[in-house]
Scaffold this active site. Structure first.
Site, PDB file in Angstrom:
ATOM      1  CD1 TRP A 114      -7.775   4.965 -11.617  1.00 45.52           C
ATOM      2  CD2 TRP A 114      -6.954   3.274 -10.616  1.00 45.52           C
ATOM      3  NE1 TRP A 114      -8.326   3.831 -12.034  1.00 45.52           N
ATOM      4  CE2 TRP A 114      -8.008   2.651 -11.331  1.00 45.52           C
ATOM      5  CE3 TRP A 114      -6.417   2.397  -9.688  1.00 45.52           C
ATOM      6  CZ2 TRP A 114      -8.327   1.403 -11.281  1.00 45.52           C
ATOM      7  CZ3 TRP A 114      -6.793   1.020  -9.635  1.00 45.52           C
ATOM      8  CH2 TRP A 114      -7.778   0.618 -10.694  1.00 45.52           C
ATOM      9  CE1 TYR A 148     -11.861   8.041 -14.114  1.00 44.59           C
ATOM     10  CE2 TYR A 148      -9.704   7.901 -14.998  1.00 44.59           C
ATOM     11  CZ  TYR A 148     -10.577   7.271 -14.686  1.00 44.59           C
ATOM     12  OH  TYR A 148     -10.794   5.985 -14.504  1.00 44.59           O
TER      13      TYR A 148
HETATM   14  N1  LIG Z   1      -4.289   4.789 -24.684  1.00 43.52           N
HETATM   15  C1  LIG Z   1      -5.085   4.594 -23.650  1.00 43.52           C
HETATM   16  N2  LIG Z   1      -5.037   5.505 -22.665  1.00 43.52           N
HETATM   17  C2  LIG Z   1      -5.796   5.111 -21.475  1.00 43.52           C
HETATM   18  C3  LIG Z   1      -6.421   3.658 -21.289  1.00 43.52           C
HETATM   19  C4  LIG Z   1      -5.967   2.753 -22.409  1.00 43.52           C
HETATM   20  O1  LIG Z   1      -6.370   1.623 -22.253  1.00 43.52           O
HETATM   21  N3  LIG Z   1      -5.506   3.102 -23.355  1.00 43.52           N
HETATM   22  N4  LIG Z   1      -6.768   3.509 -20.022  1.00 43.52           N
HETATM   23  C5  LIG Z   1      -7.675   4.363 -19.410  1.00 43.52           C
HETATM   24  C6  LIG Z   1      -7.904   3.973 -18.014  1.00 43.52           C
HETATM   25  S1  LIG Z   1      -8.658   2.635 -17.680  1.00 43.52           S
HETATM   26  C7  LIG Z   1      -7.635   4.728 -17.068  1.00 43.52           C
HETATM   27  S2  LIG Z   1      -8.123   4.226 -15.087  1.00 43.52           S
HETATM   28  C8  LIG Z   1      -6.681   5.991 -17.008  1.00 43.52           C
HETATM   29  C9  LIG Z   1      -5.811   6.337 -15.731  1.00 43.52           C
HETATM   30  O2  LIG Z   1      -5.486   7.324 -15.774  1.00 43.52           O
HETATM   31  P1  LIG Z   1      -5.012   8.340 -14.484  1.00 43.52           P
HETATM   32  O3  LIG Z   1      -5.848   7.659 -12.978  1.00 43.52           O
HETATM   33  O4  LIG Z   1      -5.093   9.705 -14.401  1.00 43.52           O
HETATM   34  O5  LIG Z   1      -3.301   7.819 -14.387  1.00 43.52           O
HETATM   35  P2  LIG Z   1      -2.583   7.500 -13.079  1.00 43.52           P
HETATM   36  O6  LIG Z   1      -1.167   7.384 -13.707  1.00 43.52           O
HETATM   37  O7  LIG Z   1      -2.879   6.534 -11.998  1.00 43.52           O
HETATM   38  O8  LIG Z   1      -2.610   9.125 -12.559  1.00 43.52           O
HETATM   39  C10 LIG Z   1      -2.676   9.496 -10.913  1.00 43.52           C
HETATM   40  C11 LIG Z   1      -1.906  10.556 -10.558  1.00 43.52           C
HETATM   41  O9  LIG Z   1      -2.198  10.975  -9.362  1.00 43.52           O
HETATM   42  C12 LIG Z   1      -0.862  11.013  -8.540  1.00 43.52           C
HETATM   43  N5  LIG Z   1      -1.264  10.789  -7.206  1.00 43.52           N
HETATM   44  C13 LIG Z   1      -1.157   9.427  -6.561  1.00 43.52           C
HETATM   45  N6  LIG Z   1      -1.431   9.447  -5.205  1.00 43.52           N
HETATM   46  C14 LIG Z   1      -1.808  10.904  -4.898  1.00 43.52           C
HETATM   47  C15 LIG Z   1      -1.819  11.760  -3.803  1.00 43.52           C
HETATM   48  O10 LIG Z   1      -2.151  11.307  -2.672  1.00 43.52           O
HETATM   49  N7  LIG Z   1      -2.235  13.140  -4.048  1.00 43.52           N
HETATM   50  C16 LIG Z   1      -1.988  13.829  -5.332  1.00 43.52           C
HETATM   51  N8  LIG Z   1      -2.182  15.033  -5.231  1.00 43.52           N
HETATM   52  N9  LIG Z   1      -1.699  12.920  -6.258  1.00 43.52           N
HETATM   53  C17 LIG Z   1      -1.503  11.608  -6.259  1.00 43.52           C
HETATM   54  C18 LIG Z   1       0.178  10.123  -9.129  1.00 43.52           C
HETATM   55  O11 LIG Z   1       1.221  10.555  -8.933  1.00 43.52           O
HETATM   56  C19 LIG Z   1      -0.502  10.285 -10.534  1.00 43.52           C
HETATM   57  O12 LIG Z   1       0.442  11.011 -11.403  1.00 43.52           O
HETATM   58  O13 LIG Z   1      -6.203   6.025 -18.136  1.00 43.52           O
HETATM   59  C20 LIG Z   1      -6.686   5.921 -19.467  1.00 43.52           C
HETATM   60  N10 LIG Z   1      -6.189   6.077 -20.671  1.00 43.52           N
HETATM   61  N1  LIG Z   2      -0.588  -3.895 -14.123  1.00 43.42           N
HETATM   62  C1  LIG Z   2      -1.557  -2.962 -14.291  1.00 43.42           C
HETATM   63  N2  LIG Z   2      -2.864  -3.599 -14.035  1.00 43.42           N
HETATM   64  C2  LIG Z   2      -4.219  -2.652 -14.320  1.00 43.42           C
HETATM   65  C3  LIG Z   2      -3.761  -1.388 -14.613  1.00 43.42           C
HETATM   66  C4  LIG Z   2      -2.675  -0.808 -14.969  1.00 43.42           C
HETATM   67  O1  LIG Z   2      -2.627   0.215 -15.202  1.00 43.42           O
HETATM   68  N3  LIG Z   2      -1.643  -1.732 -14.775  1.00 43.42           N
HETATM   69  N4  LIG Z   2      -5.083  -0.474 -14.842  1.00 43.42           N
HETATM   70  C5  LIG Z   2      -6.185  -0.926 -14.480  1.00 43.42           C
HETATM   71  C6  LIG Z   2      -7.502  -0.286 -14.901  1.00 43.42           C
HETATM   72  S1  LIG Z   2      -7.633   1.378 -14.485  1.00 43.42           S
HETATM   73  C7  LIG Z   2      -8.314  -0.946 -15.699  1.00 43.42           C
HETATM   74  S2  LIG Z   2      -9.896   0.057 -16.288  1.00 43.42           S
HETATM   75  C8  LIG Z   2      -8.309  -2.199 -16.065  1.00 43.42           C
HETATM   76  C9  LIG Z   2      -8.418  -2.426 -17.638  1.00 43.42           C
HETATM   77  O2  LIG Z   2      -8.614  -3.780 -17.952  1.00 43.42           O
HETATM   78  P1  LIG Z   2      -8.799  -4.040 -19.669  1.00 43.42           P
HETATM   79  O3  LIG Z   2      -9.456  -2.926 -20.172  1.00 43.42           O
HETATM   80  O4  LIG Z   2      -9.507  -5.376 -19.596  1.00 43.42           O
HETATM   81  O5  LIG Z   2      -7.383  -3.905 -20.114  1.00 43.42           O
HETATM   82  P2  LIG Z   2      -6.517  -3.750 -21.274  1.00 43.42           P
HETATM   83  O6  LIG Z   2      -5.192  -4.021 -20.868  1.00 43.42           O
HETATM   84  O7  LIG Z   2      -6.765  -2.170 -21.951  1.00 43.42           O
HETATM   85  O8  LIG Z   2      -6.983  -4.755 -22.423  1.00 43.42           O
HETATM   86  C10 LIG Z   2      -7.237  -6.230 -22.014  1.00 43.42           C
HETATM   87  C11 LIG Z   2      -6.764  -7.043 -23.480  1.00 43.42           C
HETATM   88  O9  LIG Z   2      -7.763  -6.820 -24.382  1.00 43.42           O
HETATM   89  C12 LIG Z   2      -7.035  -7.171 -25.618  1.00 43.42           C
HETATM   90  N5  LIG Z   2      -8.051  -6.268 -26.857  1.00 43.42           N
HETATM   91  C13 LIG Z   2      -7.665  -4.865 -27.038  1.00 43.42           C
HETATM   92  N6  LIG Z   2      -8.604  -4.740 -27.907  1.00 43.42           N
HETATM   93  C14 LIG Z   2      -9.132  -5.786 -28.337  1.00 43.42           C
HETATM   94  C15 LIG Z   2     -10.406  -6.082 -29.224  1.00 43.42           C
HETATM   95  O10 LIG Z   2     -10.587  -5.324 -29.960  1.00 43.42           O
HETATM   96  N7  LIG Z   2     -10.862  -7.224 -29.035  1.00 43.42           N
HETATM   97  C16 LIG Z   2     -10.374  -8.196 -28.243  1.00 43.42           C
HETATM   98  N8  LIG Z   2     -11.321  -9.390 -28.363  1.00 43.42           N
HETATM   99  N9  LIG Z   2      -9.571  -7.802 -27.346  1.00 43.42           N
HETATM  100  C17 LIG Z   2      -8.853  -6.827 -27.364  1.00 43.42           C
HETATM  101  C18 LIG Z   2      -5.653  -6.663 -25.376  1.00 43.42           C
HETATM  102  O11 LIG Z   2      -4.985  -7.306 -26.264  1.00 43.42           O
HETATM  103  C19 LIG Z   2      -5.380  -6.525 -24.012  1.00 43.42           C
HETATM  104  O12 LIG Z   2      -4.456  -7.228 -23.691  1.00 43.42           O
HETATM  105  O13 LIG Z   2      -6.851  -2.722 -15.868  1.00 43.42           O
HETATM  106  C20 LIG Z   2      -6.379  -2.529 -14.524  1.00 43.42           C
HETATM  107  N10 LIG Z   2      -5.251  -3.330 -14.221  1.00 43.42           N
HETATM  108 MO   LIG Z   3      -9.423   2.258 -15.736  1.00 47.62          MO
END
Ligand SMILES: Nc1nc2c(c(=O)[nH]1)N[C@H]1C(S)=C(S)[C@@H](COP(=O)(O)OP(=O)(O)OC[C@H]3O[C@@H](n4cnc5c(=O)[nH]c(N)nc54)[C@H](O)[C@@H]3O)O[C@H]1N2
Ligand SMILES: Nc1nc2c(c(=O)[nH]1)N[C@H]1C(S)=C(S)[C@@H](COP(=O)(O)OP(=O)(O)OC[C@H]3O[C@@H](n4cnc5c(=O)[nH]c(N)nc54)[C@H](O)[C@@H]3O)O[C@H]1N2
Ligand SMILES: [Mo]
Length: 776
Positions: A113, A111
């Site tokens: 991005w 998994y």
């Molecule tokens: N506590 C908490 N944890 C969360 C979340 C949260 O809300 N709270 N959100 C979750 C969500 S929604 C997501 S999507 C995940 C994201 O989790 P990830 O998608 O695993 O996070 P990234 O940091 O985007 O990791 C991408 C990695 O790929 C590498 N990379 C980029 N391009 C390339 C390439 O071309 N080749 C290779 N080999 N590597 C590459 C980058 O250097 C980086 O280390 O995290 C989750 N974790």
């Molecule tokens: N700059 C930037 N943008 C991103 C990403 C990033 O890493 N960086 N990650 C991307 C990815 S992979 C994803 S999946 C999306 C995630 O998008 P979301 O899941 O919507 O993002 P979060 O930032 O986890 O949460 C959004 C807001 O929800 C509020 N929140 C948290 N818990 C609760 C709750 O219990 N109730 C209510 N009502 N609100 C709550 C928090 O205050 C937070 O600011 O964002 C994307 N956008």
């Molecule tokens: Mo995500």
């Protein structure tokens, strides 16, 4: 004049300026009204000391082979080896594991991005490679939408199909009167879109909505989740209690006869079951506003008033993805749909529900869902994927049984983990548990550009190129530009493209022809571009010839003739446009989900106390930690870059805290604190903020895990990675999504000088024959 050299990232398109063969700076794309500053982090990071320059093998693994001293992962030095040797080692290991244990002993769900280019999309590359080699244990679902993706097909339809027809901002501006956003529309999150975000317009749209007189209501523990130039109503809710709030809204509608009986009769099934629950017929507790008020810590009047306004206006209810990334995260999503159904405005312009405006840039864009080139991943012969966030469970419990979406399943016995394009030490909850799980496989292989914590915890690390060091095509659904991403610089050290690496390994295990189809990277770009032409046709989009596109540098995808209104056709004729649910209608009660017999996800939406929450009597940890997405980066990507580092406090991740909660602990802005619970502990820097609900603290994700004692379970993370604190629990047996947003902690001032940050240092390298130096 020559077309500018362009690159595309998940957070924007940039013009690349090259000086002396190096990427000097990234300048905003001329079509982007509000470019993201995150791009500024890239040029410096490309040649930083954090870059992986040569293939490297963990010392014990190199000397003792698979399974050697796995408890020392993350603590041991690496030996740098030649490409030939590294490729031979990886090929031999893939072969050994598949021949000895079968392909179901290989986990390559991988998994993550990755990067925005569609051919060099690392996760697709590893999946294709593994499918050609006989398959692998994959994952289903995402961290983003674990609960929603599993739930929604049962009750209203496929998540991606619904997102593809999301009602755009243009329609909201004209028709919506009340915009109710659970979790707000955080502008920081709209910087980003998987596969590219060429135009940033959401800030402008919020301003236009406010100017058009749309009432903006933010139900969130964090005020800044919805902010624009005019007033926004903020209802500070206790985290993880939105389901109770929504039930009380629904109860008020029924009690006051404001629900749409006709729509419920013609377009939905099972409302009477929810009604009985709302009225307390089953359990004696009416789910009215007085019931919800102490759960949500919101006055009952506020809820009743909001319910009346929802019914009296053209109302859009949107729910951030964060709400379903919590224990029982299915419930607020189901209730969002049920509530909108009760209001009867689904399919009307500006009314109904949305699956988040604001999680990412594309939600609300008036653009086609067409996405350009996609690398075919082939067919996976191994049919036992795991729900994505259950990785630690899988590694810790081979052969163990678990429930998922109506089936009982068994965790496979994994010997080899192969990661490419993701960072499990970023994304997984309860990192101390992950470290224990990470000791189980015999071998862990990673391709990386940078020495992330995941790379440091691997056995074999292969250096990968960055998007700026190879040719690619940037394109994704609902984004307006397709980008010719031209190579701008040579990769430093010995980094190679993931494709080249997999092609070389394929040659060694006899799958070269299947993997490459005799094409080089340039051949693939042309082929994949042409292969997308037919899909473009379906949207009436005429692509230019490949050579013209490449020379021009970008292609503007035309707008749809008419903006979407989600579920308009279904509203107009529910028989002719049946939904893909079992009944063909919106399922407020789902016979199918009920038939699974899950106590934690019954046949209709309901309120459940989260496993830990602020309403708990005598909670051991009194603060709720929200670990939301970072404004200064994408997940963990470029945490070592300037944009992210400039916003840290004495090198640590900021933790935001309400002034009263800070005063109660004698904390001041800029203090370094220890944040802890029974699962882990980390350092963070205090930032005091009145716009938080009391009892709630917020830390962004993405600070690279930086253990005080590497490899040791429970050690202090010096840097502020929230995932040492979060809980590793499925949302329910239905979806088994991550519950990252369910987490209680305590914080205290950190006495003494905080230990130096080492997250961005490369690991120690030693010669092969040298004895391992003692740890200091
Ligand atoms: N506590 C908490 N944890 C969360 C979340 C949260 O809300 N709270 N959100 C979750 C969500 S929604 C997501 S999507 C995940 C994201 O989790 P990830 O998608 O695993 O996070 P990234 O940091 O985007 O990791 C991408 C990695 O790929 C590498 N990379 C980029 N391009 C390339 C390439 O071309 N080749 C290779 N080999 N590597 C590459 C980058 O250097 C980086 O280390 O995290 C989750 N974790
Ligand atoms: N700059 C930037 N943008 C991103 C990403 C990033 O890493 N960086 N990650 C991307 C990815 S992979 C994803 S999946 C999306 C995630 O998008 P979301 O899941 O919507 O993002 P979060 O930032 O986890 O949460 C959004 C807001 O929800 C509020 N929140 C948290 N818990 C609760 C709750 O219990 N109730 C209510 N009502 N609100 C709550 C928090 O205050 C937070 O600011 O964002 C994307 N956008
Ligand atoms: Mo995500």
């Amino acid at each position: 004049m020559n077309a500018p050299l362009l690159t595309s990232t998940h957070w924007g398109v940039y013009e690349v300026e090259v000086e002396n063969g190096r990427v000097a700076r990234l300048k905003p794309f001329k079509h982007d009204p509000q470019p993201s500053p995150i791009g500024n982090a890239i040029p410096g990071a490309l040649t930083s000391p954090t870059r992986v320059l040569r293939p490297a093998v963990r010392k014990s693994w190199l000397e003792g082979g698979p399974g050697s001293a796995t408890q020392r992962r993350g603590a041991e030095p690496f030996v740098q080896v030649s490409w030939e040797r590294a490729l031979d080692l990886v090929a031999a290991e893939v072969d050994r594991v598949r021949k000895t244990f079968g392909n179901s002993a290989i986990f390559a769900g991988s998994y993550g991005w990755s990067s925005a280019g569609r051919f060099h999309h690392a996760q697709s590359q590893v999946h294709r490679f593994m499918n050609c080699a006989g398959g692998y244990v994959a994952h289903v679902g995402t961290y983003s939408l674990g609960a929603a993706r599993t739930l929604l097909p049962h009750i209203v339809g496929d998540m991606d199909e619904l997102r593809a027809q999301h009602t755009p901002w243009t329609v909201l501006e004209q028709h919506c009167k009340l915009f109710l956003a659970f979790g707000g529309v955080p502008l920081r999150n709209t910087q980003v879109n998987s596969g590219g975000a060429s135009q940033h317009e959401v800030g402008m749209w919020l301003r236009r909505l406010a100017a058009a007189g749309v009432a903006l209501v933010n139900v969130s523990p964090v005020k800044s989740d919805l902010a624009t130039t005019r007033a926004v109503e903020w209802i500070p809710i206790r985290p993880n209690t939105d389901a109770a709030f929504m039930l009380a809204l629904a109860h008020t509608l029924v009690a006051e006869g404001r629900h749409d009986e006709d729509f419920l009769a013609t377009h939905c099934v099972g409302f009477e079951r929810l009604r009985a629950y709302l009225m307390g017929e089953a359990d004696g507790a009416a789910k009215d506003a007085a019931w919800a008020a102490p759960i949500c810590d919101v006055p009952a009047d506020t809820i009743v008033d909001l319910a009346r306004r929802l019914a009296a206006n053209r109302s859009m209810i949107t729910t951030a993805w964060s709400l379903q990334r919590a224990d029982h995260g299915e419930q607020p999503y189901w209730l969002t749909v049920a509530l909108a159904a009760m209001l009867g405005q689904i399919g009307l312009p500006g009314g109904g529900f949305a699956l988040g405006y604001g999680p990412v840039n594309a939600e609300g864009a008036d653009a086609h869902a067409y996405s350009g080139p996609v690398l075919p991943q082939g067919i996976n012969a191994v049919k036992t994927p795991i729900p994505v966030a259950r990785i630690s469970d899988m590694l810790l419990d081979p052969g163990g049984k678990y429930d998922f979406n109506g089936a009982e399943r068994i965790y496979p016995d994994i010997r080899l983990v192969y990661w490419c394009g993701g960072n499990p030490f970023h994304h997984q909850q309860d990192l101390n548990r992950l470290i224990a799980a990470w000791r189980k496989p015999e071998t862990i292989v990673i391709h990386e550009q940078f020495w992330t914590s995941a790379a440091k915890h691997a056995d074999i690390v292969l250096p990968a190129t960055n998007s700026l060091e190879r040719n690619d095509i940037g394109s994704t659904g609902r984004d307006r530009y397709m980008i010719a991403m031209k190579k701008a610089a040579e990769a430093p050290g010995e980094a190679r493209d993931d494709y080249t690496i997999f092609a070389e390994i394929s040659r060694r295990i006899g799958t070269h022809r299947a993997f490459t189809e005799n094409r080089d990277a340039a051949g693939w770009l042309r082929y994949l571009y042409e292969a997308s032409r037919e899909r473009a046709d379906r949207y009436g989009i005429e692509l230019p010839g490949f050579d013209d596109f490449w020379e021009e540098g970008c292609f503007e995808v035309p707008k749809p003739a008419e903006p979407n209104v989600m579920l308009r056709a279904f509203r107009a004729d529910p028989r002719a446009h049946r939904l893909s649910t079992p009944s063909g209608r919106i399922e407020i009660f789902s016979e199918r989900i009920a038939s699974f017999g899950y106590a934690d996800c019954p046949g209709h939406p309901a309120w459940f106390e989260p496993i830990e929450w602020l309403g708990e009597r005598a909670a051991r940890y009194p603060l709720h930690l929200i670990s939301s997405q970072p404004s200064t980066k994408l997940h963990s990507q470029y945490d070592h870059g300037t944009v992210s580092r400039e916003r840290k406090i004495r090198g640590r991740e900021p933790i935001r805290i309400h002034p009263d909660d800070a005063a109660a602990r004698a904390l001041h802005a800029g203090d370094i604190v220890r944040v802890f619970n029974d699962r882990g502990q980390c350092l963070a820097g205090v930032r005091i903020e009145a716009g938080l609900k009391r009892g709630v603290v917020q830390m962004s994700t993405g600070a690279w895990y930086d253990p005080l004692v590497p490899g040791e379970i429970g050690t202090l993370d010096k840097h502020g990675n929230a995932n040492v604190l979060t809980i590793d629990k499925g949302t329910s047996k239905l979806a088994q999504g991550t519950s990252a947003h369910t987490c209680l902690v305590e914080i205290e001032r950190y006495a003494g000088e905080p230990p130096p940050i080492s997250a961005f240092d490369p690991p120690q390298f030693v010669e092969e024959s040298a004895p391992v130096p003692p740890r200091v």
